[in-house]
Enzyme design. Structure first.
Site, PDB file in Angstrom:
ATOM      1  N   HIS A 228       1.767   3.237  -3.237  1.00 36.58           N
ATOM      2  CA  HIS A 228       0.919   4.282  -3.840  1.00 36.58           C
ATOM      3  C   HIS A 228       1.522   5.680  -3.660  1.00 36.58           C
ATOM      4  O   HIS A 228       1.748   6.387  -4.656  1.00 36.58           O
ATOM      5  CB  HIS A 228      -0.502   4.213  -3.280  1.00 36.58           C
ATOM      6  CG  HIS A 228      -1.290   3.032  -3.741  1.00 36.58           C
ATOM      7  ND1 HIS A 228      -1.586   2.797  -5.066  1.00 36.58           N
ATOM      8  CD2 HIS A 228      -1.845   2.006  -3.050  1.00 36.58           C
ATOM      9  CE1 HIS A 228      -2.294   1.684  -5.176  1.00 36.58           C
ATOM     10  NE2 HIS A 228      -2.459   1.183  -3.970  1.00 36.58           N
TER      11      HIS A 228
ATOM     12  N   TYR B 251     -12.126   5.765  -3.032  1.00 33.18           N
ATOM     13  CA  TYR B 251     -11.011   4.811  -3.029  1.00 33.18           C
ATOM     14  C   TYR B 251      -9.689   5.537  -2.805  1.00 33.18           C
ATOM     15  O   TYR B 251      -9.363   6.504  -3.496  1.00 33.18           O
ATOM     16  CB  TYR B 251     -11.000   4.079  -4.365  1.00 33.18           C
ATOM     17  CG  TYR B 251     -10.106   2.867  -4.443  1.00 33.18           C
ATOM     18  CD1 TYR B 251     -10.209   1.841  -3.511  1.00 33.18           C
ATOM     19  CD2 TYR B 251      -9.182   2.730  -5.471  1.00 33.18           C
ATOM     20  CE1 TYR B 251      -9.406   0.715  -3.597  1.00 33.18           C
ATOM     21  CE2 TYR B 251      -8.375   1.608  -5.573  1.00 33.18           C
ATOM     22  CZ  TYR B 251      -8.496   0.602  -4.628  1.00 33.18           C
ATOM     23  OH  TYR B 251      -7.701  -0.513  -4.720  1.00 33.18           O
TER      24      TYR B 251
ATOM     25  N   HIS C 112      -8.662  -4.277   7.280  1.00 32.45           N
ATOM     26  CA  HIS C 112      -7.689  -3.378   6.658  1.00 32.45           C
ATOM     27  C   HIS C 112      -8.266  -1.970   6.728  1.00 32.45           C
ATOM     28  O   HIS C 112      -9.331  -1.699   6.175  1.00 32.45           O
ATOM     29  CB  HIS C 112      -7.475  -3.801   5.196  1.00 32.45           C
ATOM     30  CG  HIS C 112      -6.610  -2.880   4.397  1.00 32.45           C
ATOM     31  ND1 HIS C 112      -5.276  -3.145   4.139  1.00 32.45           N
ATOM     32  CD2 HIS C 112      -6.874  -1.700   3.760  1.00 32.45           C
ATOM     33  CE1 HIS C 112      -4.770  -2.185   3.379  1.00 32.45           C
ATOM     34  NE2 HIS C 112      -5.724  -1.290   3.141  1.00 32.45           N
TER      35      HIS C 112
ATOM     36  N   ASP D  60       0.846  -1.199   0.000  1.00 35.72           N
ATOM     37  CA  ASP D  60       0.000   0.000   0.000  1.00 35.72           C
ATOM     38  C   ASP D  60       0.879   1.245   0.000  1.00 35.72           C
ATOM     39  O   ASP D  60       0.537   2.273  -0.588  1.00 35.72           O
ATOM     40  CB  ASP D  60      -0.927   0.003   1.220  1.00 35.72           C
ATOM     41  CG  ASP D  60      -2.293   0.605   0.935  1.00 35.72           C
ATOM     42  OD1 ASP D  60      -2.349   1.641   0.255  1.00 35.72           O
ATOM     43  OD2 ASP D  60      -3.298   0.039   1.375  1.00 35.72           O
TER      44      ASP D  60
ATOM     45  N   SER E   3     -11.261   0.558   2.305  1.00 34.09           N
ATOM     46  CA  SER E   3     -10.338   1.142   1.326  1.00 34.09           C
ATOM     47  C   SER E   3     -10.386   2.658   1.290  1.00 34.09           C
ATOM     48  O   SER E   3      -9.408   3.305   0.906  1.00 34.09           O
ATOM     49  CB  SER E   3     -10.654   0.610  -0.076  1.00 34.09           C
ATOM     50  OG  SER E   3     -10.875  -0.771  -0.069  1.00 34.09           O
TER      51      SER E   3
END
Length: 348
Positions: free
Chosen positions: A20, A290, A199, A17, A170
């Site tokens: 990103h 998102y 998550h 992650d 998310s």
């Protein structure tokens, strides 16, 4: 709330992650250094891939500095106690990517779909179980489905062979009560032996609170990232989660001090910008957008002169989900035209 003695598996997201905000340009040396630090601190599971999972290298999602094979091949041989996981989104990652990951020594595969599309995960989950991998179903953007809807999706993933199912925030949109409603319903519906995971993202500063709420509901796997390095305002910050768990008597097996040092000495120095709750990442959480859309929206702002916040709010209104990155620019163009038209009318 007495969670004394509860054991959880903390799953690190820094090297997946965290790709990103790094625009997928993390070097092999950075990857190896951080992975070794996490391993030494006692983190049991570390995810390593392109930010959008195996096969994510593309025009749509961004080209990384190195291939998934290179990243995995560099990290896995160095691990002394930690296992390595990989994310796979059907339609981006293929069964060939899955087989490659297995051959390189990946222990855990997480097959991710939108929270209403678990049926597209059957082939990949079934193959992962056939390959005797730790197989996880990963339901993204979980705020966009009801607790009852998530139960149906989670049971599908379980029926395909998933031995763990994740409820994934998310967008960093959920509040603790949202987490309790969804994870409570899913935990009750799954087989006792099927693990439950959570998550979180920190866009509304709820990462820690939501993770603890998830543990209350029976989650045994919790995602976090060192220094929060992840999409939007980042993931649940690992070093804070570990400290809070230690205070509460929740057993993580992670060293409270060593994990702080990983964040300060290894992760913060490689950040291209501070991972914090700015107005745009706050908008992600508030509007339920998102997380990885953030940098795409910022680029569109520079290109078309429309504030990223305005673009993100419109994406939330349209219900855009992961995989529709190409629509961000289209949305920005539409908003720019509307602004120009409004300006002309005012001038007239």
């Amino acid at each position: 709330m007495n969670l004394q003695g509860k054991k959880i598996t903390v799953h690190d997201m820094t090297l997946r992650d965290g790709m990103h905000p790094k625009r997928h340009m993390m070097t092999l040396e950075q990857m190896k250094s951080i992975a070794c630090g996490l391993d030494a601190a006692g983190v049991p599971l570390i995810e390593v891939t392109h930010g959008d999972g195996l096969g994510g290298s593309s025009v749509n999602y961004g080209f990384p500095a190195h291939s998934d094979e290179e990243y995995l091949g560099a990290v896995i041989p160095l691990m002394k106690q930690a296992k390595v996981s990989a994310l796979l989104l059907p339609g981006i990652g293929t069964v060939d990517h899955l087989k490659m990951a297995k051959e390189l020594g990946v222990h855990t595969i997480r097959v991710a779909t939108h929270c209403t599309e678990a049926d597209v995960s059957e082939q990949h989950i079934a193959l992962a179980r056939k390959l005797e991998m730790d197989t996880v179903g990963f339901l993204m953007m979980a705020h966009m489905n009801s607790p009852e809807g998530l139960v149906g999706q989670a049971k599908l993933m379980e029926s395909y062979g998933a031995n763990c199912v994740y409820i994934t925030d998310s967008a960093g949109y959920m509040l603790p009560d949202d987490v309790r409603a969804r994870l409570g319903a899913v935990r009750e519906a799954l087989k006792p032996e099927t693990e439950l995971g959570f998550h979180g993202h920190h866009n509304l500063a709820m990462g820690i609170a939501n993770s603890i709420a998830a543990v209350e509901c029976g989650a045994t796997r919790i995602d976090a990232a060192s220094a929060g390095l992840g999409a939007g305002a980042g993931n649940t910050p690992m070093e804070v989660l570990v400290a809070v768990c230690d205070r509460m008597g929740i057993q993580t097996g992670v060293d409270v001090w060593a994990i702080q040092d990983v964040a300060e000495d290894l992760v913060v120095p490689i950040m291209d910008f501070p991972i914090r709750i700015d107005r745009d990442s706050l908008t992600l959480g508030y509007a339920g957008v998102y997380g990885s859309f953030l940098l795409f929206a910022k680029r569109a702002e520079r290109k078309y002169g429309v504030p990223a916040r305005e673009i993100l709010v419109e994406l939330g209104r349209r219900g855009m989900v992961g995989g529709q990155e190409d629509m961000i620019e289209d949305t920005a163009i539409t908003l720019a035209k509307a602004r120009a038209s409004k300006a002309q009318k005012v001038a007239a």
